[in-house]
Write a protein that holds these residues in place. Sequence first.
Motif, mmCIF file in Angstrom:
data_model
loop_
_atom_site.group_PDB
_atom_site.id
_atom_site.type_symbol
_atom_site.label_atom_id
_atom_site.label_comp_id
_atom_site.label_asym_id
_atom_site.label_seq_id
_atom_site.Cartn_x
_atom_site.Cartn_y
_atom_site.Cartn_z
ATOM 1 N N VAL A 70 -4.421 3.344 -12.416
ATOM 2 C CA VAL A 70 -5.799 3.162 -11.985
ATOM 3 C C VAL A 70 -5.958 3.769 -10.597
ATOM 4 C CG1 VAL A 70 -7.586 1.460 -11.503
ATOM 5 C CG2 VAL A 70 -5.954 1.058 -13.333
ATOM 6 N N CYS A 71 -7.050 4.466 -10.404
ATOM 7 C CA CYS A 71 -7.269 5.089 -9.102
ATOM 8 C C CYS A 71 -7.601 4.019 -8.052
ATOM 9 C CB CYS A 71 -8.378 6.121 -9.188
ATOM 10 S SG CYS A 71 -9.977 5.452 -9.611
ATOM 11 N N CYS A 116 -11.154 2.493 -7.839
ATOM 12 C CA CYS A 116 -11.464 1.594 -8.951
ATOM 13 C C CYS A 116 -10.969 0.175 -8.681
ATOM 14 C CB CYS A 116 -10.854 2.112 -10.238
ATOM 15 S SG CYS A 116 -11.562 3.687 -10.763
ATOM 16 N N ILE A 117 -10.042 0.039 -7.787
ATOM 17 C CA ILE A 117 -9.546 -1.278 -7.403
ATOM 18 C C ILE A 117 -10.235 -1.765 -6.134
ATOM 19 C CG2 ILE A 117 -7.506 -2.559 -6.651
ATOM 20 C CD1 ILE A 117 -5.857 -0.608 -8.371
ATOM 21 N N PRO A 125 -14.471 -2.757 -6.321
ATOM 22 C CA PRO A 125 -14.809 -4.094 -6.836
ATOM 23 C C PRO A 125 -14.341 -5.230 -5.936
ATOM 24 C CG PRO A 125 -13.953 -2.747 -8.604
ATOM 25 C CD PRO A 125 -13.760 -1.970 -7.348
#
Length: 77
Positions: free
Chosen positions: A2-3, A6-7, A10
């Motif tokens: 996951v890039c 993207c973490i 959120p």
Amino acid sequence: MVCIPCIVIPVLLWVYKRFLEPIIYPLISPIMNKFWTKKAVQETGMNDQKSNGTCKPERNNEVTANGSTIAADKKTD
């Protein structure tokens, strides 16, 4: 894999909504109310027709009393 955005995004949004917004919102809400005094949704469209809420106008300008759709364009066997 996951890039990182993207973490991170959120998590930052959760921190803002959970902890920062309750502190910041009371400070900026009087300023925002001065700029956005109008309601967001306004009634537009049927200016020449008045509706009493019992009939729904359809796309082809046919009105049904119970809200059912009149399918004039469908082929029948």
